[in-house]
Design a protein around this motif. Structure first.
Motif, PDB file in Angstrom:
ATOM      1  N   ALA A 129       0.855  -1.415   0.065  1.00  0.00           N
ATOM      2  CA  ALA A 129      -0.038   0.015   0.062  1.00  0.00           C
ATOM      3  C   ALA A 129       0.872   1.208  -0.034  1.00  0.00           C
ATOM      4  N   HIS A 130       2.024   1.323   0.724  1.00  0.00           N
ATOM      5  CA  HIS A 130       2.733   2.390   0.495  1.00  0.00           C
ATOM      6  C   HIS A 130       3.356   2.493  -0.513  1.00  0.00           C
ATOM      7  N   ARG A 131       3.851   1.441  -1.128  1.00  0.00           N
ATOM      8  CA  ARG A 131       4.439   1.580  -2.535  1.00  0.00           C
ATOM      9  C   ARG A 131       3.777   2.321  -3.698  1.00  0.00           C
ATOM     10  N   LEU A 132       2.050   1.654  -3.499  1.00  0.00           N
ATOM     11  CA  LEU A 132       1.159   2.130  -4.645  1.00  0.00           C
ATOM     12  C   LEU A 132       0.967   3.786  -4.328  1.00  0.00           C
ATOM     13  N   LEU A 133       0.986   4.122  -2.862  1.00  0.00           N
ATOM     14  CA  LEU A 133       0.819   5.616  -2.876  1.00  0.00           C
ATOM     15  C   LEU A 133       1.701   6.389  -3.141  1.00  0.00           C
ATOM     16  N   GLU A 134       3.094   5.786  -3.111  1.00  0.00           N
ATOM     17  CA  GLU A 134       4.377   6.294  -3.464  1.00  0.00           C
ATOM     18  C   GLU A 134       4.080   6.854  -4.899  1.00  0.00           C
ATOM     19  N   LEU A 135       3.829   5.676  -5.684  1.00  0.00           N
ATOM     20  CA  LEU A 135       3.849   5.663  -7.179  1.00  0.00           C
ATOM     21  C   LEU A 135       2.781   6.719  -7.888  1.00  0.00           C
ATOM     22  N   GLU A 136       1.854   7.209  -6.742  1.00  0.00           N
ATOM     23  CA  GLU A 136       0.811   8.334  -6.973  1.00  0.00           C
ATOM     24  C   GLU A 136       1.354   9.668  -6.701  1.00  0.00           C
ATOM     25  N   GLY A 137       2.678   9.619  -6.042  1.00  0.00           N
ATOM     26  CA  GLY A 137       3.258  10.886  -5.607  1.00  0.00           C
ATOM     27  C   GLY A 137       2.877  11.398  -4.456  1.00  0.00           C
ATOM     28  N   LYS A 138       2.162  10.469  -3.486  1.00  0.00           N
ATOM     29  CA  LYS A 138       1.717  10.918  -2.366  1.00  0.00           C
ATOM     30  C   LYS A 138       2.305  10.801  -1.077  1.00  0.00           C
ATOM     31  N   SER A 139       3.629  10.246  -0.987  1.00  0.00           N
ATOM     32  CA  SER A 139       4.461   9.948   0.124  1.00  0.00           C
ATOM     33  C   SER A 139       5.078  11.379   0.612  1.00  0.00           C
ATOM     34  N   LEU A 140       4.933  11.345   1.977  1.00  0.00           N
ATOM     35  CA  LEU A 140       5.721  12.310   2.763  1.00  0.00           C
ATOM     36  C   LEU A 140       6.949  11.516   3.447  1.00  0.00           C
ATOM     37  N   GLY A 141       7.163  10.453   3.208  1.00  0.00           N
ATOM     38  CA  GLY A 141       8.259   9.527   3.908  1.00  0.00           C
ATOM     39  C   GLY A 141       7.533   8.759   4.931  1.00  0.00           C
ATOM     40  N   GLY A 142       8.274   7.623   5.285  1.00  0.00           N
ATOM     41  CA  GLY A 142       7.765   6.730   6.146  1.00  0.00           C
ATOM     42  C   GLY A 142       6.375   6.306   6.008  1.00  0.00           C
ATOM     43  N   GLU A 143       5.532   6.362   6.739  1.00  0.00           N
ATOM     44  CA  GLU A 143       3.924   6.047   6.816  1.00  0.00           C
ATOM     45  C   GLU A 143       3.117   7.046   6.590  1.00  0.00           C
ATOM     46  N   LEU A 144       3.725   8.209   6.323  1.00  0.00           N
ATOM     47  CA  LEU A 144       2.605   9.485   6.153  1.00  0.00           C
ATOM     48  C   LEU A 144       2.514   9.792   4.549  1.00  0.00           C
ATOM     49  N   PHE A 145       1.439  10.256   4.116  1.00  0.00           N
ATOM     50  CA  PHE A 145       0.998  10.465   2.819  1.00  0.00           C
ATOM     51  C   PHE A 145       0.087  11.516   2.836  1.00  0.00           C
ATOM     52  N   THR A 146      -0.054  12.224   1.570  1.00  0.00           N
ATOM     53  CA  THR A 146      -0.990  13.393   1.330  1.00  0.00           C
ATOM     54  C   THR A 146      -2.176  12.819   0.436  1.00  0.00           C
ATOM     55  N   ALA A 147      -2.193  11.560   0.554  1.00  0.00           N
ATOM     56  CA  ALA A 147      -3.499  10.890   0.045  1.00  0.00           C
ATOM     57  C   ALA A 147      -4.717  11.227   1.060  1.00  0.00           C
ATOM     58  N   THR A 148      -6.087  11.144   0.177  1.00  0.00           N
ATOM     59  CA  THR A 148      -7.333  11.329   1.260  1.00  0.00           C
ATOM     60  C   THR A 148      -7.590  10.102   1.902  1.00  0.00           C
ATOM     61  N   VAL A 149      -8.533  10.010   2.766  1.00  0.00           N
ATOM     62  CA  VAL A 149      -8.742   8.325   3.312  1.00  0.00           C
ATOM     63  C   VAL A 149      -9.120   7.577   2.404  1.00  0.00           C
ATOM     64  N   ASP A 150      -9.979   8.066   1.590  1.00  0.00           N
ATOM     65  CA  ASP A 150     -10.597   6.869   0.351  1.00  0.00           C
ATOM     66  C   ASP A 150      -9.392   6.463  -0.595  1.00  0.00           C
ATOM     67  N   GLU A 151      -8.225   7.542  -0.721  1.00  0.00           N
ATOM     68  CA  GLU A 151      -7.300   6.858  -1.355  1.00  0.00           C
ATOM     69  C   GLU A 151      -6.433   5.970  -0.855  1.00  0.00           C
ATOM     70  N   ALA A 152      -6.058   6.219   0.622  1.00  0.00           N
ATOM     71  CA  ALA A 152      -5.317   5.228   1.062  1.00  0.00           C
ATOM     72  C   ALA A 152      -6.070   3.820   1.542  1.00  0.00           C
ATOM     73  N   VAL A 153      -7.439   3.805   1.801  1.00  0.00           N
ATOM     74  CA  VAL A 153      -8.148   2.565   1.796  1.00  0.00           C
ATOM     75  C   VAL A 153      -8.150   1.741   0.451  1.00  0.00           C
ATOM     76  N   ALA A 154      -8.140   2.659  -0.776  1.00  0.00           N
ATOM     77  CA  ALA A 154      -8.095   2.015  -1.977  1.00  0.00           C
ATOM     78  C   ALA A 154      -6.905   1.227  -2.242  1.00  0.00           C
ATOM     79  N   ALA A 155      -5.696   1.928  -1.651  1.00  0.00           N
ATOM     80  CA  ALA A 155      -4.367   1.259  -1.876  1.00  0.00           C
ATOM     81  C   ALA A 155      -4.188   0.202  -0.910  1.00  0.00           C
ATOM     82  N   ILE A 156      -4.788   0.037   0.031  1.00  0.00           N
ATOM     83  CA  ILE A 156      -4.974  -1.271   0.984  1.00  0.00           C
ATOM     84  C   ILE A 156      -5.614  -2.262   0.345  1.00  0.00           C
TER      85      ILE A 156
END
Length: 156
Positions: free
Chosen positions: A58-85
């Motif tokens: 899920a981290h990698r998928l969000l990274e590929l969308e350019g949403k990573s802030l590093g570690g476990e933090l992301f600029t994604a919405t909750v829905d985008e993060a749940v979709a990645a999971i």
């Protein structure tokens, strides 16, 4: 590799979401709410036998969308993060192809600063409370600060 039953969760904060794993996400929220500004557990999965695999994917998928802030933090919405999971679950089950591996990481430019001893002690305490190294804690907090500032600039 050691496996354990745990849940993959999404916590929501003001400027970021956190995608992590815990067998008790609500208790984990208490640990990270002060240090990382998380306000609530927005989603928690059912228990997985290999939660680290789902979390990493899920981290990698969000990274590929350019949403990573590093570690476990992301600029994604909750829905985008749940979709990645959910997509990570499908990948683990072989229902979808795995994302491409991370490219070799370029080393970051070293950065140093002088801190008053009291401030350094406070930062070390916050990092320990969050079970992270001091450098990881400071880097993550700086990334979050920069992301918040960029969001404010976009709103102007």
């Amino acid at each position: 590799m050691k496996t354990r039953l745990a849940r993959v969760y999404v916590m929501e904060g003001e400027a970021a979401v956190k995608v992590g794993l815990s067998n008790l996400p609500a208790r984990r929220l208490v640990d990270v709410s002060r240090c990382q500004g998380m306000r609530r557990v927005a989603y928690e999965s059912e228990e997985f036998i290999d939660p680290m695999r789902i979390e990493r994917t899920a981290h990698r998928l969000l990274e590929l969308e350019g949403k990573s802030l590093g570690g476990e933090l992301f600029t994604a919405t909750v829905d985008e993060a749940v979709a990645a999971i959910h997509k990570a679950e499908n990948i683990a089950l072989g229902l979808e192809p795995a994302p491409p591996p991370r490219p070799k990481k370029q080393l970051a430019t070293p950065f140093s600063m002088r801190l008053e001893p009291e401030m350094k002690e406070d930062l070390q305490r916050f990092a320990q409370e969050d079970r992270r190294s001091l450098s990881n804690f400071v880097e993550t907090e700086l990334r979050r600060l920069v992301a918040e500032r960029k969001q404010r600039e976009k709103r102007k």
